[in-house]
Design a protein around this motif. Structure first.
Motif, PDB file in Angstrom:
ATOM      1  N   ILE A  82     -42.366  16.588 136.777  1.00 47.01           N
ATOM      2  CA  ILE A  82     -41.984  16.549 138.093  1.00 47.01           C
ATOM      3  C   ILE A  82     -40.607  15.521 138.301  1.00 47.01           C
ATOM      4  CG2 ILE A  82     -43.359  14.467 138.641  1.00 47.01           C
ATOM      5  CD1 ILE A  82     -44.112  15.595 141.525  1.00 47.01           C
ATOM      6  N   GLY A  83     -39.832  15.902 139.350  1.00 50.16           N
ATOM      7  CA  GLY A  83     -38.648  14.901 139.336  1.00 50.16           C
ATOM      8  C   GLY A  83     -37.678  15.377 138.613  1.00 50.16           C
ATOM      9  N   GLY A  84     -37.305  14.198 137.907  1.00 45.37           N
ATOM     10  CA  GLY A  84     -36.398  14.489 136.714  1.00 45.37           C
ATOM     11  C   GLY A  84     -36.761  15.209 135.408  1.00 45.37           C
ATOM     12  N   SER A 142     -43.202  14.106 130.559  1.00 41.35           N
ATOM     13  CA  SER A 142     -43.149  12.843 131.268  1.00 41.35           C
ATOM     14  C   SER A 142     -42.794  11.837 130.562  1.00 41.35           C
ATOM     15  CB  SER A 142     -44.549  12.757 131.471  1.00 41.35           C
ATOM     16  OG  SER A 142     -44.684  11.705 132.557  1.00 41.35           O
ATOM     17  N   SER A 144     -42.688   8.513 131.288  1.00 36.28           N
ATOM     18  CA  SER A 144     -43.666   7.267 131.369  1.00 36.28           C
ATOM     19  C   SER A 144     -44.933   7.895 130.745  1.00 36.28           C
ATOM     20  CB  SER A 144     -43.976   6.992 132.868  1.00 36.28           C
ATOM     21  OG  SER A 144     -44.474   8.120 133.550  1.00 36.28           O
ATOM     22  N   GLY A 145     -45.220   9.062 130.775  1.00 33.98           N
ATOM     23  CA  GLY A 145     -46.374   9.724 130.423  1.00 33.98           C
ATOM     24  C   GLY A 145     -47.499   9.378 131.071  1.00 33.98           C
ATOM     25  N   THR A 147     -47.357   9.735 134.910  1.00 29.92           N
ATOM     26  CA  THR A 147     -47.253  10.323 136.441  1.00 29.92           C
ATOM     27  C   THR A 147     -48.464  11.349 136.910  1.00 29.92           C
ATOM     28  OG1 THR A 147     -44.791  10.125 136.060  1.00 29.92           O
ATOM     29  CG2 THR A 147     -45.691  11.193 137.667  1.00 29.92           C
ATOM     30  N   GLY A 205     -35.001   9.556 134.282  1.00 33.77           N
ATOM     31  CA  GLY A 205     -35.499  10.950 134.745  1.00 33.77           C
ATOM     32  C   GLY A 205     -34.112  11.889 135.245  1.00 33.77           C
ATOM     33  N   ARG A 206     -33.757  11.536 136.282  1.00 34.39           N
ATOM     34  CA  ARG A 206     -32.771  12.493 137.021  1.00 34.39           C
ATOM     35  C   ARG A 206     -31.253  12.689 135.907  1.00 34.39           C
ATOM     36  NH1 ARG A 206     -33.636   7.652 139.129  1.00 34.39           N
ATOM     37  NH2 ARG A 206     -31.824   6.346 139.698  1.00 34.39           N
ATOM     38  N   GLN A 284     -31.909  15.108 144.171  1.00 33.14           N
ATOM     39  CA  GLN A 284     -32.629  13.836 143.742  1.00 33.14           C
ATOM     40  C   GLN A 284     -31.577  13.078 143.001  1.00 33.14           C
ATOM     41  OE1 GLN A 284     -34.801  14.641 140.102  1.00 33.14           O
ATOM     42  NE2 GLN A 284     -35.538  12.642 139.995  1.00 33.14           N
ATOM     43  N   GLU A 288     -31.955   9.578 144.803  1.00 34.99           N
ATOM     44  CA  GLU A 288     -32.739   8.726 144.177  1.00 34.99           C
ATOM     45  C   GLU A 288     -31.630   7.519 143.608  1.00 34.99           C
ATOM     46  OE1 GLU A 288     -36.675   9.913 142.271  1.00 34.99           O
ATOM     47  OE2 GLU A 288     -35.354   9.670 140.601  1.00 34.99           O
ATOM     48  N   GLN A 416     -35.173   3.107 140.663  1.00 32.19           N
ATOM     49  CA  GLN A 416     -35.886   3.829 141.917  1.00 32.19           C
ATOM     50  C   GLN A 416     -37.177   2.976 142.235  1.00 32.19           C
ATOM     51  OE1 GLN A 416     -34.931   5.495 138.888  1.00 32.19           O
ATOM     52  NE2 GLN A 416     -36.739   5.094 137.919  1.00 32.19           N
TER      53      GLN A 416
END
Ligand code: PA5
Length: 446
Positions: A82-84, A142, A144-145, A147, A205-206, A284, A288, A416
């Motif tokens: 998701i996101g970035g 992911s 962060s792993g 989300t 991420g982005r 994004q 962000e 963010q």
């Protein structure tokens, strides 16, 4: 090959050369911060030299080999993120794919599907139903792993895959892209023995599309990742030094000048629907990066001429708080010529023999003139073709401009903090262990 061309002649007049030049010192400082690893958020400057580093390292070969292996084993690859960890790959794959890819039997690469970018039960259930009799693999992404959206989707899809092919075989067709050490996904990948790729610590991420986050799904889809990175590397070189020919610097200065003149909404415009998700990626990136501390241009996007029939009125005559940035593709890849018609009942014979793209270009020109006369500054970015090389250029051009622009705006473009607020409430409402106090507090509000 040519570089992207930035044309500001239909926008600069709205603020004047002097005001525009007033942002030069801050832009120069922003560029120096980015090049030298200084300024707010400098621990997330890893993307600045990424194209050059990716080109020099062996990572492209490793990514391509993994993509080839997946392609040899499965027909569909579900990309979970998701996101970035989603938008860059989606933008590039859509930008480079046949408009009717979903209905064609692709000859090159597995079909890439996406999951974990929403929490819709319908979406995931329909995807699972579709995959029931299909050979599929998973790329789970992911940083962060942890989300929630991708974790939920991955749990469901992993379960399904293991049930369909067995736990051992599933290990061969699941690839994880995550932090080198931290997070639940890293732990799981190590435990299960999945092939993994690392998202560098210093790339947010982005800004991660040119890491395995974007490159692996893009390679699976059969696109030329070497050319994508080469385009980005070209822009890295061209936007390194401050000065008149640095397009990212010019764009960053101008959008800040317009913002401080009341143009608080920027609309990214395309005239090719394949660029729809490029607009989502761009939103994004800028939303962000800049939307914090009570500041920030609101990034919006439209697909024209489609949206001229829905948003055209507002763009032409609504509140004059917007400016546009148009991405124009010089040459289409395909041809469609208007035929002559004996009856000419639609009155279109005056266009007989013309390419549809010529009509599109005249629509673009006519719209630009109308919008500028209607009080909307229009910045224009032209790319020669919609291919990997020019998309790579565009990606880096916008990333570099975003960093410079954020520094001019006076924010940290690389954090963010605001994204956490909804997560805290959602976990509290779901009674996540550890959120007992928050659960009590939020329940008192409803
Ligand atoms: O740009 C960002 O940092 C975010 O959009 C993240 O990419 C997004 O929240 C997904 O995070 P993660 O990759 O840790 O699952």
């Amino acid at each position: 090959m040519k570089s992207i061309e930035l044309n500001i002649s239909d926008a600069i007049g709205f603020v004047g050369e002097e005001k525009f030049k007033g942002y030069e010192a801050e832009a120069v400082k922003g560029i120096s911060n980015l090049n030298n690893g200084e300024g707010a958020g400098n621990d997330f400057h890893g993307w600045v030299k990424l194209p050059e580093e990716v080109e020099k390292s062996g990572i492209i070969d490793e990514i391509q080999a993994t993509a080839d292996k997946l392609n040899s084993l499965v027909d569909y690859v579900v990309c979970v993120g998701i996101g970035g960890s989603y938008l860059g790959a989606k933008a590039v794959i859509e930008g480079l794919s046949n408009s009717f890819e979903a209905y064609r039997k692709t000859s090159k690469g597995a079909t890439v599907l996406f999951a974990g970018q929403n929490l819709s039960e319908d979406y995931i259930a329909e995807l699972q139903e579709f995959l029931k009799d299909k050979k599929f693999g998973i790329i789970v992404i992911s940083k962060s792993g942890t989300t929630t959206e991708p974790a939920v989707a991955f749990r469901l899809l992993k379960d399904q895959l293991e049930a369909q092919v067995g736990k051992e075989a599933a290990k061969d067709i699941i690839v994880a892209v995550t932090d080198a050490k931290k997070g639940a996904l890293r732990t799981l990948a190590t435990q299960e023995g999945y092939k993994t790729f690392v998202i560098p610590d210093n790339v947010g991420g982005r800004f991660s599309v040119l890491t395995p986050v974007g490159l692996l799904p893009i390679a699976v889809a059969g696109k030329d990742i070497r050319s994508l990175v080469a385009g980005a590397a070209k822009m890295q070189e061209e936007t390194h030094h401050a000065g008149g020919s640095n397009a990212s610097e010019t764009y960053a200065m101008l959008r800040n000048a317009l913002y401080n003149d009341g143009k608080v909404i920027e609309v990214l415009v395309n005239y090719n629907p394949k660029l729809h998700f490029f607009g989502e990626w761009w939103k994004q990136l800028y939303g962000e990066s800049e939307g914090k501390d009570g500041k920030g241009i609101f990034p919006a996007s439209v697909d024209l001429t489609t949206d001229l029939h829905s948003m055209g009125q507002l763009l032409q005559q609504g509140k004059r708080n917007i400016f546009e940035t148009v991405i124009s593709v010089n040459q289409p890849d395909r041809q469609a010529v208007i035929p002559s018609d004996a009856l000419n009942l639609d009155g279109l014979n005056f266009l007989a023999g013309q390419h549809v793209d010529h009509i599109n270009k005249m629509a673009e020109l006519g719209t630009k003139i109308a919008h500028v006369e209607g009080g909307v500054p229009v910045i224009r970015i032209e790319i020669d073709r919609l291919n990997e090389y020019y998309l790579g250029q565009l990606i880096y051009f916008f990333e570099k401009a975003c960093g410079i622009s954020g520094y001019i705006l006076g924010v940290n473009p690389f954090n963010q903090p605001g994204v956490e607020a909804y997560k805290k409430n959602m976990f509290a409402l779901l009674n996540k262990p550890g959120y007992e106090k928050e659960s009590e507090a939020i329940k008192a509000k409803i």
